[in-house]
Motif scaffolding. Structure first.
Motif, mmCIF file in Angstrom:
data_model
loop_
_atom_site.group_PDB
_atom_site.id
_atom_site.type_symbol
_atom_site.label_atom_id
_atom_site.label_comp_id
_atom_site.label_asym_id
_atom_site.label_seq_id
_atom_site.Cartn_x
_atom_site.Cartn_y
_atom_site.Cartn_z
ATOM 1 N N ASP B 306 1.021 -3.520 -12.671
ATOM 2 C CA ASP B 306 1.315 -2.272 -13.379
ATOM 3 C C ASP B 306 2.428 -1.530 -12.657
ATOM 4 O OD1 ASP B 306 1.132 -0.431 -15.349
ATOM 5 O OD2 ASP B 306 -0.732 0.497 -14.652
ATOM 6 N N ILE B 307 3.205 -0.791 -13.424
ATOM 7 C CA ILE B 307 4.256 0.046 -12.827
ATOM 8 C C ILE B 307 4.102 1.447 -13.405
ATOM 9 C CG2 ILE B 307 6.752 0.388 -12.551
ATOM 10 C CD1 ILE B 307 7.054 -2.646 -13.066
ATOM 11 N N THR B 308 3.937 2.440 -12.521
ATOM 12 C CA THR B 308 3.710 3.804 -12.987
ATOM 13 C C THR B 308 4.756 4.733 -12.403
ATOM 14 O OG1 THR B 308 1.396 3.235 -12.681
ATOM 15 C CG2 THR B 308 1.870 5.491 -13.379
ATOM 16 N N PHE B 309 5.365 5.508 -13.291
ATOM 17 C CA PHE B 309 6.354 6.490 -12.857
ATOM 18 C C PHE B 309 5.627 7.787 -12.491
ATOM 19 C CE2 PHE B 309 9.109 10.077 -14.191
ATOM 20 C CZ PHE B 309 10.045 9.955 -13.172
ATOM 21 N N LEU B 310 5.807 8.243 -11.221
ATOM 22 C CA LEU B 310 5.072 9.430 -10.769
ATOM 23 C C LEU B 310 6.027 10.525 -10.328
ATOM 24 C CD1 LEU B 310 2.221 7.768 -8.665
ATOM 25 C CD2 LEU B 310 2.000 8.875 -10.884
ATOM 26 N N GLY B 311 7.166 10.639 -10.946
ATOM 27 C CA GLY B 311 8.083 11.697 -10.568
ATOM 28 C C GLY B 311 8.982 11.246 -9.433
ATOM 29 N N SER B 312 8.718 11.771 -8.213
ATOM 30 C CA SER B 312 9.624 11.472 -7.112
ATOM 31 C C SER B 312 9.506 10.022 -6.650
ATOM 32 C CB SER B 312 9.350 12.414 -5.944
ATOM 33 O OG SER B 312 8.016 12.259 -5.529
ATOM 34 N N ASN B 313 8.416 9.383 -7.013
ATOM 35 C CA ASN B 313 8.351 7.968 -6.653
ATOM 36 C C ASN B 313 7.701 7.141 -7.757
ATOM 37 O OD1 ASN B 313 5.455 8.148 -6.156
ATOM 38 N ND2 ASN B 313 6.061 9.300 -4.315
ATOM 39 N N VAL B 314 7.767 5.825 -7.548
ATOM 40 C CA VAL B 314 7.237 4.900 -8.552
ATOM 41 C C VAL B 314 6.175 4.046 -7.879
ATOM 42 C CG1 VAL B 314 7.798 2.944 -10.036
ATOM 43 C CG2 VAL B 314 9.382 4.875 -9.851
ATOM 44 N N HIS B 315 5.061 3.948 -8.555
ATOM 45 C CA HIS B 315 3.929 3.234 -7.995
ATOM 46 C C HIS B 315 3.864 1.843 -8.630
ATOM 47 C CE1 HIS B 315 -0.226 3.167 -6.354
ATOM 48 N NE2 HIS B 315 -0.415 2.311 -7.346
ATOM 49 N N ALA B 341 8.966 -6.155 -13.409
ATOM 50 C CA ALA B 341 8.298 -6.069 -14.700
ATOM 51 C C ALA B 341 6.864 -6.528 -14.513
ATOM 52 C CB ALA B 341 9.000 -6.941 -15.726
ATOM 53 N N ARG B 342 6.012 -6.096 -15.394
ATOM 54 C CA ARG B 342 4.612 -6.482 -15.318
ATOM 55 C C ARG B 342 4.497 -8.001 -15.440
ATOM 56 N NH1 ARG B 342 0.755 -3.218 -19.165
ATOM 57 N NH2 ARG B 342 1.905 -1.506 -18.234
ATOM 58 N N GLY B 343 3.668 -8.612 -14.602
ATOM 59 C CA GLY B 343 3.453 -10.053 -14.657
ATOM 60 C C GLY B 343 4.435 -10.844 -13.794
ATOM 61 N N GLN B 344 5.388 -10.121 -13.196
ATOM 62 C CA GLN B 344 6.402 -10.809 -12.405
ATOM 63 C C GLN B 344 5.850 -11.222 -11.049
ATOM 64 O OE1 GLN B 344 9.893 -8.455 -12.122
ATOM 65 N NE2 GLN B 344 10.849 -9.753 -10.585
ATOM 66 N N LYS B 345 6.289 -12.416 -10.553
ATOM 67 C CA LYS B 345 5.884 -12.866 -9.224
ATOM 68 C C LYS B 345 6.800 -12.241 -8.197
ATOM 69 C CE LYS B 345 3.444 -16.931 -10.438
ATOM 70 N NZ LYS B 345 3.097 -18.302 -10.289
ATOM 71 N N VAL B 346 6.225 -11.637 -7.184
ATOM 72 C CA VAL B 346 7.019 -10.951 -6.161
ATOM 73 C C VAL B 346 6.532 -11.368 -4.781
ATOM 74 C CG1 VAL B 346 7.559 -8.944 -7.586
ATOM 75 C CG2 VAL B 346 5.474 -8.965 -6.218
ATOM 76 N N GLY B 347 7.279 -10.982 -3.770
ATOM 77 C CA GLY B 347 6.849 -11.178 -2.388
ATOM 78 C C GLY B 347 6.649 -9.838 -1.723
ATOM 79 N N LEU B 348 5.534 -9.694 -0.947
ATOM 80 C CA LEU B 348 5.263 -8.434 -0.256
ATOM 81 C C LEU B 348 5.518 -8.629 1.232
ATOM 82 C CD1 LEU B 348 1.910 -7.464 -2.000
ATOM 83 C CD2 LEU B 348 4.214 -6.687 -2.575
ATOM 84 N N GLY B 349 6.266 -7.692 1.816
ATOM 85 C CA GLY B 349 6.541 -7.790 3.235
ATOM 86 C C GLY B 349 6.216 -6.490 3.947
ATOM 87 N N PHE B 350 5.955 -6.582 5.253
ATOM 88 C CA PHE B 350 5.678 -5.346 6.010
ATOM 89 C C PHE B 350 6.012 -5.588 7.466
ATOM 90 C CE2 PHE B 350 1.883 -7.909 5.919
ATOM 91 C CZ PHE B 350 1.417 -7.876 7.223
ATOM 92 N N ASP B 351 6.176 -4.489 8.208
ATOM 93 C CA ASP B 351 6.430 -4.557 9.635
ATOM 94 C C ASP B 351 5.087 -4.661 10.352
ATOM 95 O OD1 ASP B 351 7.030 -4.218 12.247
ATOM 96 O OD2 ASP B 351 8.166 -2.344 11.991
ATOM 97 N N PRO B 352 4.799 -5.768 11.050
ATOM 98 C CA PRO B 352 3.478 -5.923 11.678
ATOM 99 C C PRO B 352 3.108 -4.747 12.591
ATOM 100 C CG PRO B 352 4.721 -7.966 11.800
ATOM 101 C CD PRO B 352 5.662 -6.941 11.250
ATOM 102 N N ALA B 353 4.070 -4.133 13.242
ATOM 103 C CA ALA B 353 3.766 -3.041 14.166
ATOM 104 C C ALA B 353 3.237 -1.811 13.430
ATOM 105 C CB ALA B 353 5.008 -2.669 14.968
ATOM 106 N N GLU B 354 3.547 -1.712 12.129
ATOM 107 C CA GLU B 354 3.085 -0.546 11.360
ATOM 108 C C GLU B 354 1.794 -0.830 10.609
ATOM 109 O OE1 GLU B 354 7.301 1.665 10.331
ATOM 110 O OE2 GLU B 354 6.279 0.518 8.771
ATOM 111 N N ALA B 355 1.382 -2.091 10.574
ATOM 112 C CA ALA B 355 0.118 -2.419 9.906
ATOM 113 C C ALA B 355 -1.009 -2.353 10.929
ATOM 114 C CB ALA B 355 0.206 -3.806 9.289
#
Lengths: 281, 359, 266
Positions: B306-315, B341-355
């Protein structure tokens, strides 16, 4: 019949609803308003047209004594009922449920018990050889039995007994609605228990105190049975006087005049109550 | 200073054998704005009521400047309090309400009048002297309650969710007022709330309550950046948790394996854990990166749900291949948004030091 | 803190003692009468020198007591029936109607309750003298109805106001006639009000003394009149026996009321 009338169409015809109140209205008009109006009118028509009944009623020391008795007893009963009713209403509002429901059952039992049975009990309890005199003498508090019946002391005790529930039950409702956090706030503000009682709890309970007191006072003014049985003939109150005028003396003029006095005071106090606290209660 | 200004020492409170507060200890500095944050039933209000003297603890002690308060009844504790419900005396005017604590302290009349005027200025309600509480808005009533609680210059002010009955806009307005009054008077404030935003906005330090204990005490930044428990992590800021397996731990850093076998190392570990234990990996939506091109090079594969528009940011709501929901927050106008887009395959990344990994 | 029983400190005991004393004061005459009704002393000496059921035998041996009780019962049943019926119809009119003077009418219907009974008693007595209703069952029923009706109207208007009318409308939309909807939906929903109206009306009539004293004739008297006239002569323990039976009746009615209240909650 009226319900059947309603069944055909109840919407859109305000007259139908007015019609429904007709039986009650007829009863109240013919057997309440009309008889009372006739009685009151007799106070200015019998034995002759004029205000002489009122002149006599308000001018004679005998009758003034009776007015005085009535006000004295009603005031005492109101004050004593309040003094013992307030702590009870307060305690009932905060006590553990089990305990308060027992006390409530006792209140209701006393209120619902036949008035004559209760008054009879006090006649027996308060007589010269009764339990109260015997107990007091047994404890060495008194040497001679006290005269507790056939005087205003007996009337005051017996009527206080009857009136206490009429203070406790409505006042309990008022106190229970007060937010306990307001009293917590008072304590944190530095108020001692006495200060919190005097400056917060009693003022907040004041509507209940006033309306309860007014109700008890009004009821006491017109009370007949208990004063007649516990007061004796020498200490008459207003309601007995009215009965006596009519029953023994067959003096309808004076009876009507005394009834009007009682009625006016009652209605005036009742209107005061409605003005002060609204129509509820 | 040999002892802390206000010390809560090992407080425990049981109702019919069920503990509402298990073991709470906390030192509060003079002039500090300390917030007790936690869900309802976490023991924060009970702790406050014990401070106020409305309840006695089953065990423990409360010390103000080294002296125990427990044997002092509420009316002599000299503590101020603003309640959740409106507790102004309804039969008294605003001025009389503020004067109440001074009157019971038998202050001379002139001094009371001066103080009432000063307090009304402080809460910016000059001109409201003769109003009755019932004629005022909830926000105004709570400002009068604040003035009443501060009129006798208490060393400590307790506030029990004072704004919870107000609507959002008014709440924010009064939050600013309370901050200002705190700075102006220097009073030590203990503030109870279940609203993390309110806690973050106002406090010097926050004590996070959970199930009758304090999980963590610290500034908002500390709690956000370095949550001590999974509960704190979930309560301060938004977070998502992914179940995974602990592969190894060294020097406070964990190496975990996701269900699909992907291994990630160098993540701060909270709590004990042996290799092979089930642990939770925590991600912050605003720190998680999203690659519209799909998973590559150590990124977690996921599908946009799902993609939701929340004003200053998008969820952007996504679900990993193992079924864990992970959300990503992107600032409005971020270049990736148009590519999603909904249903699209994506990759999620993060900085290990912040997780964070919680056992 | 004054509204929290546990944090009242020493005041807690003071309040408890006052409550216990007042409860004892309220209970004292009731318990005392019940005890004396079994005491053997003609002069109501307490504690009684011995125990007896003589006064109950005397009570039931005297047909005038039973007759008075029967008269009271008949009148009270008639009064509660009429009071509920007239009260219900009037309450529908008052609550559902929108005619002018509704508030006034409502006030008028309540007035007999707040008026001193003695005034009403004297007035009705004089009125009945003219139309020959004194000493008749019809006279008693009418007089008691005047003071009982306010209780019915209060109980039933309150119940009707609390009842959500749209439920009745829904029944009509389901195909019920307006009368059927009232009978099957509205009346069961306000049954607690009907019950309260009936109980209060019954007790008002059953215990009523003042109106009855004025209207009674040597051949027709209610139970309270019988007690009253006996009391005026002497304090015989037979009255204690009669009073004890009345107290038992009160307790039974309270238990029924409590059971009904409990049943309605379920």
């Amino acid at each position: 019949m009226a319900l059947l009338t309603l069944s055909r169409s109840s919407v859109g015809l305000p007259g139908r609803n007015l019609l429904l109140t007709l039986p009650a209205l007829l009863l109240v008009v013919f057997f309440f308003l009309l008889p009372v109006a006739i009685l009151l009118s007799r106070s200015v028509t019998e034995p002759t047209l004029g205000l002489h009944n009122y002149v006599e009623l308000l001018g004679s020391p005998t009758y003034l004594k009776i007015f005085y008795n009535t006000f004295l007893v009603s005031s005492l009963v109101t004050i004593i009922s309040l003094l013992i009713g307030f702590p009870v209403a307060w305690a009932l509002a905060i006590m553990p449920r089990g305990l308060s429901s027992v006390v409530f059952a006792i209140l209701l039992l006393s209120m619902w018990t036949n008035l004559l049975a209760r008054t009879y009990a006090w006649m027996v309890l308060l007589q010269r050889t009764g339990v109260i005199n015997k107990t007091l003498m047994g404890l060495g508090i008194i040497d001679q039995p006290l005269q507790l019946v056939n005087n205003l002391v007996g009337v005051t005790i017996g009527m206080t007994y009857i009136m206490v529930p009429f203070i406790v039950i409505p006042l309990h409702g008022v106190i229970r609605k007060i937010d306990p956090a307001i009293l917590q706030a008072a304590a944190l503000c530095g108020a001692s228990r006495w200060q919190a009682l005097r400056m917060v709890l009693i003022p907040l309970a004041r509507p209940g105190i006033f309306s309860g007191a007014l109700m008890v006072f009004v009821m006491s003014l017109g009370y007949f049975v208990t004063p007649a049985l516990l007061g004796g003939t020498a200490n008459m109150m207003l309601a007995e006087l009215i009965a006596q005028f009519v029953q023994s003396l067959l003096n309808w003029g004076m009876g009507g005049a005394a009834a009007l006095v009682l009625l006016s005071v009652t209605m005036a106090l009742y209107i005061l109550q409605v003005r002060l606290f609204g129509a509820k209660g | 200073m040999t002892h802390p200004f206000l010390e809560i020492r090992g407080i425990r409170k049981e109702y019919a054998m069920i503990p509402a507060v298990r073991d709470v200890s906390l030192n509060i500095r003079k002039g500090e704005f300390m917030t007790f944050l936690g869900p309802s039933g976490s023991g924060k209000s009970t702790t406050l009521f014990i401070l106020a003297g409305f309840q006695d603890p089953t065990a423990g002690d409360i010390l103000l400047e080294g002296k125990s308060l427990l044997s002092t009844p509420s009316q002599h504790r000299n503590i101020g309090m603003v309640f959740q419900r409106y507790t102004l005396f309804p039969h008294l005017t605003v001025a009389e309400n503020i004067a109440f604590p001074l009157k019971v302290r038998r202050w001379p009349k002139a001094r009371i009048e001066a103080k009432v005027a000063e307090m009304l200025r402080l809460v910016r309600l000059e001109g409201f002297e003769t109003r009755k509480p019932a004629t005022m808005s909830g926000g105004q009533q709570q400002r009068v309650a604040l003035a009443r609680a501060l009129a006798y210059d208490p060393p400590v002010l307790l506030m029990d969710e004072p704004l919870s009955a107000l609507d959002k806009r008014l709440r924010e307005e009064i939050q600013v007022e309370i901050r200002r009054i705190h700075q102006q008077t220097g009073v030590t404030i203990l503030y109870v709330t279940h609203d993390q935003e309110e806690a973050l906005r106002m406090s010097d330090r926050i004590a996070v309550f959970s199930k009758g204990v304090i999980d963590q005490v610290g500034t908002g930044e500390e709690l956000y950046a370095n949550p001590a428990t999974r509960f704190v992590a979930g309560f301060i800021g938004d977070s998502d948790f992914i179940d995974c397996e602990l592969r190894g731990a060294a020097g406070g850093k964990a190496k975990v394996a996701l269900k699909d076998g992907l291994e990630i190392g160098g993540i701060p570990l909270h709590g004990e854990g042996k290799p092979g234990a089930r642990v939770a990996l925590m991600l912050r939506p605003e720190r998680t990166r999203i690659d519209p091109a799909g998973a590559s090079g150590g990124a977690i594969p996921a599908v946009v749900t799902d993609i939701t528009f929340l004003g200053s940011n998008v969820h952007v709501a996504t679900e990993t291949e193992t079924g864990a929901p992970v959300s990503v927050r992107l600032p409005f106008g971020h270049p990736s948004i148009s590519a999603l887009a909904r249903g699209q395959k994506v990759g999620l990344g993060f900085d290990p030091a912040e997780a964070h990994v919680f056992s | 803190m004054l509204l929290n029983f546990d944090s009242l400190g020493s005041w807690r005991w003071v309040l408890t003692i006052i409550v216990v004393m007042v409860a004892a004061f309220l209970l004292l005459p009731i318990v005392f009468i019940a005890a004396l009704s079994f005491g053997s002393s003609q002069w109501l000496i307490f504690p009684p020198p011995g125990w007896t059921t003589k006064w109950y035998h005397d009570l039931f041996a005297d047909p005038s007591w039973l007759k008075a009780a029967w008269t009271s019962l008949r009148i009270a049943v008639a009064v509660s029936f009429l009071s509920v019926l007239i009260g219900l119809v009037a309450s529908f009119g008052l609550v559902r109607g929108s005619f002018p003077g509704r508030a006034f009418l409502r006030g008028l219907f309540i007035t007999p309750m707040i008026l001193p009974v003695v005034v009403l008693a004297v007035a009705i007595y004089a009125f009945f003298l003219r139309i020959g209703l004194n000493g008749t069952v019809a006279g008693f029923v009418i007089a008691h109805l005047v003071v009982a009706l306010p209780f019915s109207i209060l109980a039933l208007t309150t119940a009707l106001e609390e009842f959500d009318r749209s439920i009745e409308d829904a029944a009509v939309l389901c195909g019920a006639s307006p009368f059927e909807a009232k009978l099957r939906i509205t009346l069961p929903s306000i049954s607690h009000g009907l019950f309260a109206a009936a109980i209060f009306s019954f007790l008002t009539s059953w215990d009523e003394v003042v109106l009855a004293i004025f209207m009674a004739s040597p051949t027709l008297q209610t139970l309270p009149v019988k007690i009253w006239s006996t009391l005026r002569q002497d304090l015989t323990p037979v009255i204690a026996a009669a009073s004890t039976l009345l107290i038992c009746l009160t307790i039974i009615l309270m238990l029924i009321a409590a059971a009904v209240k409990k049943g309605l909650k379920k």
